[in-house]
Write a protein that holds these residues in place. Structure first.
Motif, PDB file in Angstrom:
ATOM      1  N   VAL A  24     173.272  29.363  85.347  1.00 33.50           N
ATOM      2  CA  VAL A  24     174.434  28.949  86.002  1.00 33.50           C
ATOM      3  C   VAL A  24     174.271  27.671  86.815  1.00 33.50           C
ATOM      4  O   VAL A  24     173.737  28.307  87.885  1.00 33.50           O
ATOM      5  N   ALA A  25     174.964  26.663  86.474  1.00 29.59           N
ATOM      6  CA  ALA A  25     174.648  25.451  87.304  1.00 29.59           C
ATOM      7  C   ALA A  25     176.082  25.147  87.786  1.00 29.59           C
ATOM      8  O   ALA A  25     177.184  25.223  87.253  1.00 29.59           O
ATOM      9  N   THR A  26     176.071  24.451  89.022  1.00 36.02           N
ATOM     10  CA  THR A  26     177.388  23.880  89.601  1.00 36.02           C
ATOM     11  C   THR A  26     177.351  22.443  89.348  1.00 36.02           C
ATOM     12  O   THR A  26     176.501  21.775  89.621  1.00 36.02           O
ATOM     13  N   CYS A  27     178.351  22.119  88.373  1.00 33.55           N
ATOM     14  CA  CYS A  27     178.477  20.815  88.161  1.00 33.55           C
ATOM     15  C   CYS A  27     179.925  20.156  88.501  1.00 33.55           C
ATOM     16  O   CYS A  27     180.731  20.924  89.018  1.00 33.55           O
ATOM     17  N   PHE A  28     179.890  18.831  88.600  1.00 37.44           N
ATOM     18  CA  PHE A  28     181.299  18.367  88.963  1.00 37.44           C
ATOM     19  C   PHE A  28     181.790  17.406  87.909  1.00 37.44           C
ATOM     20  O   PHE A  28     180.940  16.725  87.247  1.00 37.44           O
ATOM     21  N   ILE A  29     183.192  17.399  87.566  1.00 37.54           N
ATOM     22  CA  ILE A  29     183.654  16.408  86.449  1.00 37.54           C
ATOM     23  C   ILE A  29     184.947  15.725  87.318  1.00 37.54           C
ATOM     24  O   ILE A  29     185.464  16.274  88.292  1.00 37.54           O
ATOM     25  N   GLU A  31     188.525  14.306  86.892  1.00 34.39           N
ATOM     26  CA  GLU A  31     189.753  14.617  86.375  1.00 34.39           C
ATOM     27  C   GLU A  31     190.773  13.855  86.985  1.00 34.39           C
ATOM     28  O   GLU A  31     191.008  14.238  88.283  1.00 34.39           O
ATOM     29  N   ASP A  32     191.603  13.085  86.520  1.00 30.85           N
ATOM     30  CA  ASP A  32     192.844  12.413  87.280  1.00 30.85           C
ATOM     31  C   ASP A  32     192.356  11.829  88.620  1.00 30.85           C
ATOM     32  O   ASP A  32     193.032  11.941  89.486  1.00 30.85           O
ATOM     33  N   GLY A  33     191.195  10.974  88.324  1.00 26.98           N
ATOM     34  CA  GLY A  33     190.918  10.561  89.612  1.00 26.98           C
ATOM     35  C   GLY A  33     190.071  11.355  90.924  1.00 26.98           C
ATOM     36  O   GLY A  33     189.764  10.969  91.990  1.00 26.98           O
ATOM     37  N   GLU A  34     190.091  12.658  90.678  1.00 25.94           N
ATOM     38  CA  GLU A  34     189.622  13.626  91.429  1.00 25.94           C
ATOM     39  C   GLU A  34     188.379  14.272  90.950  1.00 25.94           C
ATOM     40  O   GLU A  34     188.082  14.144  89.733  1.00 25.94           O
ATOM     41  N   VAL A  35     187.490  14.887  91.990  1.00 23.28           N
ATOM     42  CA  VAL A  35     186.130  15.383  91.437  1.00 23.28           C
ATOM     43  C   VAL A  35     186.528  16.993  91.600  1.00 23.28           C
ATOM     44  O   VAL A  35     186.827  17.528  92.541  1.00 23.28           O
TER      45      VAL A  35
END
Length: 133
Positions: A24-29, A31-35
């Motif tokens: 289980v990894a913490t990732c960031f996407i 979306e609409d200019g926000e992380v």
């Protein structure tokens, strides 16, 4: 001696009892200019697991689960290991990646000896300082 029967058309060399390590990894996407922070369930191949186990190397993995292909590749849908929240997303190309990781563990059983099926490892040097986007 029991012979495991393959049940995977795309992986005839593997069977339901093949070991796999899922992290289980913490990732960031973006979306609409926000992380946005998300938790992702993804297979960890032997080489990556051995590099991280017991080391001081920072990683986005907060936990890893020893399991088998049969436990994660359910009859009609993917199954999370016990203890993994339903909010944790499966990674992209999960099925292909889980087969690839299972092959690495089949060749080298050392990770399965450290994190047996049904156990959880939480000793990673968890950090999100370097974000996975």
């Amino acid at each position: 001696m029991t012979i495991a029967v393959s049940t995977y058309a795309n992986a005839p060399d593997l069977s339901t009892d093949n070991y796999v390590l899922l992290g289980v990894a913490t990732c960031f996407i973006r979306e609409d200019g926000e992380v946005k922070e998300v938790e992702v369930l993804e297979p960890i191949p032997t080489g990556a697991a051995l590099a991280l186990l017991g080391s001081d190397t920072p990683t986005s993995y907060r936990a890893a689960y020893g399991t088998t292909l049969g436990q994660v590749l359910g009859q009609d849908k993917l199954q999370r290991p016990a203890g993994v929240s339903a909010t944790v997303q499966f990674c992209a190309d999960f099925t292909e990646r889980v087969f690839a990781a299972a092959r690495t563990h089949h060749r080298d059983r050392s990770v399965a000896e450290q994190i047996p099926v049904g156990t959880t490892y939480e000793g990673f040097q968890y950090s999100t300082e370097r974000k996975r986007v």
